[in-house]
Enzyme design. Sequence first.
Site, PDB file in Angstrom:
ATOM      1  N   HIS A  56       0.839  -1.212   0.000  1.00  0.00           N
ATOM      2  CA  HIS A  56       0.000   0.000   0.000  1.00  0.00           C
ATOM      3  C   HIS A  56       0.874   1.262   0.000  1.00  0.00           C
ATOM      4  O   HIS A  56       1.209   1.799   1.053  1.00  0.00           O
ATOM      5  CB  HIS A  56      -0.894  -0.043   1.242  1.00  0.00           C
ATOM      6  N   HIS A  58       1.435   5.155  -2.010  1.00  0.00           N
ATOM      7  CA  HIS A  58       0.960   6.163  -2.967  1.00  0.00           C
ATOM      8  C   HIS A  58       2.177   6.809  -3.617  1.00  0.00           C
ATOM      9  O   HIS A  58       2.934   7.513  -2.952  1.00  0.00           O
ATOM     10  CB  HIS A  58       0.109   7.224  -2.263  1.00  0.00           C
ATOM     11  N   ARG A  60       1.814   8.645  -6.493  1.00  0.00           N
ATOM     12  CA  ARG A  60       1.259   9.915  -7.014  1.00  0.00           C
ATOM     13  C   ARG A  60       1.418  10.136  -8.517  1.00  0.00           C
ATOM     14  O   ARG A  60       0.780  11.018  -9.060  1.00  0.00           O
ATOM     15  CB  ARG A  60       1.852  11.133  -6.285  1.00  0.00           C
ATOM     16  N   ASN A  90      -5.081   5.877  -6.928  1.00  0.00           N
ATOM     17  CA  ASN A  90      -5.692   7.215  -6.912  1.00  0.00           C
ATOM     18  C   ASN A  90      -4.761   8.286  -7.465  1.00  0.00           C
ATOM     19  O   ASN A  90      -4.401   9.250  -6.813  1.00  0.00           O
ATOM     20  CB  ASN A  90      -6.196   7.591  -5.502  1.00  0.00           C
ATOM     21  N   HIS A 177     -11.001  -0.095   1.201  1.00  0.00           N
ATOM     22  CA  HIS A 177     -10.827   1.035   2.127  1.00  0.00           C
ATOM     23  C   HIS A 177     -12.160   1.139   2.867  1.00  0.00           C
ATOM     24  O   HIS A 177     -13.138   1.658   2.339  1.00  0.00           O
ATOM     25  CB  HIS A 177     -10.522   2.311   1.325  1.00  0.00           C
ATOM     26  N   ASP A 303       0.842   2.684   3.728  1.00  0.00           N
ATOM     27  CA  ASP A 303      -0.055   3.765   3.299  1.00  0.00           C
ATOM     28  C   ASP A 303       0.734   5.071   3.171  1.00  0.00           C
ATOM     29  O   ASP A 303       0.232   6.151   3.516  1.00  0.00           O
ATOM     30  CB  ASP A 303      -1.243   3.942   4.254  1.00  0.00           C
ATOM     31  N   HIS A 307       2.317  14.445   0.604  1.00  0.00           N
ATOM     32  CA  HIS A 307       1.551  15.609   0.137  1.00  0.00           C
ATOM     33  C   HIS A 307       2.485  16.801   0.047  1.00  0.00           C
ATOM     34  O   HIS A 307       3.417  16.915   0.857  1.00  0.00           O
ATOM     35  CB  HIS A 307       0.429  15.943   1.132  1.00  0.00           C
TER      36      HIS A 307
HETATM   37  O1  DOR Z   1      -4.664   9.342   4.667  1.00  0.00           O
HETATM   38  C1  DOR Z   1      -4.842   8.848   3.574  1.00  0.00           C
HETATM   39  N1  DOR Z   1      -4.260   9.361   2.480  1.00  0.00           N
HETATM   40  N2  DOR Z   1      -5.628   7.784   3.456  1.00  0.00           N
HETATM   41  C2  DOR Z   1      -6.024   7.319   2.270  1.00  0.00           C
HETATM   42  O2  DOR Z   1      -6.744   6.358   2.243  1.00  0.00           O
HETATM   43  C3  DOR Z   1      -5.566   7.965   1.025  1.00  0.00           C
HETATM   44  C4  DOR Z   1      -4.300   8.665   1.237  1.00  0.00           C
HETATM   45  C5  DOR Z   1      -3.922   9.599   0.130  1.00  0.00           C
HETATM   46  O3  DOR Z   1      -4.036   9.230  -1.046  1.00  0.00           O
HETATM   47  O4  DOR Z   1      -3.449  10.703   0.426  1.00  0.00           O
END
Ligand code: DOR
Length: 432
Positions: A56, A58, A60, A90, A177, A303, A307
């Site tokens: 899991h 991300h 981006r 995503n 999720h 996870d 950001h």
């Molecule tokens: O905190 C989270 N951020 N939980 C998620 O399920 C998605 C993730 C994100 O894509 O930033």
Amino acid sequence: MSSTLVTGARVLGGEPTDLLLTDGRIAAVGPGLSAEGAEVVDATGLVALPGLVDLHTHLREPGREDAETVETGTQAAARGGFTAVFAMANTFPVADTAGVVEQVKRLGDEAGWAEVRPVGAVTVGLAGRQLAELGAMADSAAGVRVFSDDGHCVSDAVLMRRALEYVKAFDGVIAQHAQEPRLTEDAQMNEGTVSAVLGLRGWPSVAEEAVIARDVLLADHVGSRLHVCHVSTAGSVEILRWAKARGVQVTAEVTPHHLLLTDELARSYDPVYKVNPPLRTQADVEAVREGLADGTIDIVATDHAPHPLEDKDCEWAAAAMGMTGLETALSVVQHAMVDTGLLTWAQVADRMSAAPARIGRLAGQGEPLAPGSAANLVLVDPAARWTVDPAQMATSGRNSPFRGMDLPGRVVATVLRGRPTVLDSHLVRSTP
Ligand code: DOR
């Protein structure tokens, strides 16, 4: 022929031994192996584990390269001891077609830091209305086996049922999720004493538990594989325990942050602690630790959710949800689970390498450190301590909730198919 001899490593925390890596495979394991023709890496005092696998992550890319790229995210993975990551869907565009998942896989291959396996979206555009082209993604060059709308819940029971049925044809798994949307509208943090004091909209445990309960029943009904993302509550662990005892094909993950942190941290109003699912209570932390120790929760998954600064350095309600995690995961697990006596290193190897590879049907990863296996491994110094500094990290994300913390365990080498992606130069003794 290229060979590396790793000497004196404590494989899975056991007695010191040597490992000979030749042409991307483990050629031999045992004490006193010959160093002839090999580069020597001195692993005295280090624990050797199979390369970690994150189910899991991300990354981006495509679309949010301001937050992370496949290059920076997978370099962070290597620094954290990972040799494979599953990249969540995503992105922009969403990874809901064969074209996008193939692009993500290609970017991973080109970067070369870790094996990248794309996760395919369950529904078109993560919108929860119509199934995505699951079969086309499975048949594509990316060979997708894990499907998830992560960030969003597949809340429609009929769609969830169809998705579970569909992936049986190619031994896929739906990673849910679990978040009941109506119970969490505008929710900001765990519903409880702290949310009441702070006046932030609460996110009740039952919103997670109700979906998990429904989904284990659905998975049982259709005889398919379900995986539950980021389990965060004591009640969820109880439901999973019940489902496993009943023989439901369900697996589950917990994040490093849910193994260590609680909603008390929100009292600072610092959005670095804002995450989905939210940080819960100490009782929940204890329950997820126990669940991971007894196997009710199968794996640790990061996870990792980087950001950009502007999305986190703002007031709580406006901030994005998510935390980075790749470069701190193993240290947090050592701190929360190994140094507390809840897991052995062999169990860490299971929870962070073998089991995630198995759930994601990823061959060549998570294999035992034994002759014939692919040479994917990590060397960790369990006696080292370090202070987490996001500015020193490879990820573009600065949103680590562990920043400033003093943690045990340092990854000093990561080896991907025989090639070091991370190697502390102090370990290299001689080259042929
Ligand atoms: O905190 C989270 N951020 N939980 C998620 O399920 C998605 C993730 C994100 O894509 O930033």
